[in-house]
Scaffold this active site. Sequence first.
Site, PDB file in Angstrom:
ATOM      1  N   LYS A 182      37.464 -30.563  -2.193  1.00  0.00           N
ATOM      2  CA  LYS A 182      38.450 -29.559  -2.601  1.00  0.00           C
ATOM      3  C   LYS A 182      38.038 -28.929  -3.939  1.00  0.00           C
ATOM      4  O   LYS A 182      37.126 -29.407  -4.601  1.00  0.00           O
ATOM      5  CB  LYS A 182      39.835 -30.191  -2.734  1.00  0.00           C
ATOM      6  CG  LYS A 182      40.241 -31.126  -1.614  1.00  0.00           C
ATOM      7  CD  LYS A 182      40.314 -30.491  -0.237  1.00  0.00           C
ATOM      8  CE  LYS A 182      41.094 -31.382   0.711  1.00  0.00           C
ATOM      9  NZ  LYS A 182      40.544 -31.397   2.087  1.00  0.00           N
TER      10      LYS A 182
HETATM   11  C1  LIG Z   1      41.625 -32.553   2.893  1.00  0.00           C
HETATM   12  C2  LIG Z   1      42.722 -32.209   3.793  1.00  0.00           C
HETATM   13  C3  LIG Z   1      43.827 -33.067   4.018  1.00  0.00           C
HETATM   14  C4  LIG Z   1      44.013 -34.404   3.369  1.00  0.00           C
HETATM   15  O1  LIG Z   1      42.904 -35.153   3.316  1.00  0.00           O
HETATM   16  P1  LIG Z   1      42.748 -36.502   2.489  1.00  0.00           P
HETATM   17  O2  LIG Z   1      41.287 -36.747   2.606  1.00  0.00           O
HETATM   18  O3  LIG Z   1      43.559 -37.536   3.157  1.00  0.00           O
HETATM   19  O4  LIG Z   1      43.187 -36.263   1.078  1.00  0.00           O
HETATM   20  C5  LIG Z   1      44.841 -32.631   4.848  1.00  0.00           C
HETATM   21  N1  LIG Z   1      44.803 -31.413   5.418  1.00  0.00           N
HETATM   22  C6  LIG Z   1      43.788 -30.561   5.231  1.00  0.00           C
HETATM   23  C7  LIG Z   1      43.827 -29.221   5.869  1.00  0.00           C
HETATM   24  C8  LIG Z   1      42.700 -30.937   4.429  1.00  0.00           C
HETATM   25  O5  LIG Z   1      41.680 -30.075   4.275  1.00  0.00           O
END
Ligand SMILES: *Cc1c(COP(=O)(O)O)cnc(C)c1O
Length: 364
Positions: A182
């Site tokens: 992210k």
């Molecule tokens: C990254 C992501 C998540 C959550 O991911 P975690 O790895 O559990 O933090 C949920 N939804 C989307 C669309 C994502 O890109």
Amino acid sequence: MQNISLTYPDVGEDEAKAVYDVVMSGWLHEGKNVRLFEQNFAKYCGADHAVAFFNGTVALHATLYAYGIGPGDEVIVPSFTFISTANCVRHAGAKAVFADIDPQTYCIDPNDIARQITPTTKAIIPVHYGGQPADMSAISDLAEDRDLILIEDAAEAHGALHHKKSVGTWGDAAMFSFTPTKNITTGEGAIVTTNDSVIEKKLRLIKDHGQIDKYLHVMLGYNYRMTEMQGAIGIVQLKKLDAILQRKQSIANRFNSGLKDIGVFTLPYVMKHNTHTYMLYTIRVNDGIDRNKVMKKLTSFGIQSKVYFPPVHTQPCYANIGYGRVSLPVTESVAREVFSIPCHSRLKGNEINYIIESLHRAAY
Ligand SMILES: *Cc1c(COP(=O)(O)O)cnc(C)c1O
């Protein structure tokens, strides 16, 4: 040869120092750093409350639980997303119902949400795909009209605006993830924002075994707490977010002008009244172009690329329980035609030029 990775967390000495201080303090579990990270994040989004979690998946699960969503309920989600969005609905015991996406933004299509609503629909979870807000003005009107809970999956879109209003404030609650792909990261981690103080209190109970006082547990909960190391990194990362987003915007601008003449690619489309935070820079190949061949050529040029995302409903753990019959024409064709290229804030000028040149060579 170049070796350009798709993502690269923008962390360094400042984050290392913050973790060092936490470790030396001897207080490693959730404490004052996590509290400050929550406060700063709430303020950044313009939300009343923010509650930190160990990762985005458990944060979404906790949110569904806080709203009492469970067996017998349906929740509408996109299939064009990371599997977490739909898995959380199943973890809560509810049924995930997939809606198709808009062919330009790749975000969930409000018209198809409307078509999927049944008497047992309880909630909608739109995803801000790749860092661009879904059509939240239409979706929040729909949710209000049909009395549905609206939870934003803002995992990919920290800092994105829709009609000048931050994501994380459009629904009843919103989840932001901080995995290293992210735009800002805490290693693993997440925050849920909400303006509802009752939900905020419930989230705090759920993440800590329903503990309201020392060893007094008033509801069944989990251990979904964030660590103090994550909180300390988060405080530093949040201060860098605007600079990271600015850098990514300028990289995206260079891609937009350098790639527009190739002719066989459709470049990211930004909907009116949206800002795009480019967690992903996603390219769609036009008719007759073999996406996989383009990606293979990029690999041979030392540039990593990736498909975000193979549709959830086609994954074996969904297809095998009846979702194999689900038809989502736009999702399915987009998923065959898109790929995302490196667009992280640490890309150097010569790497950006090399990616542009390489895409010209990979296109034909
Ligand atoms: C990254 C992501 C998540 C959550 O991911 P975690 O790895 O559990 O933090 C949920 N939804 C989307 C669309 C994502 O890109």
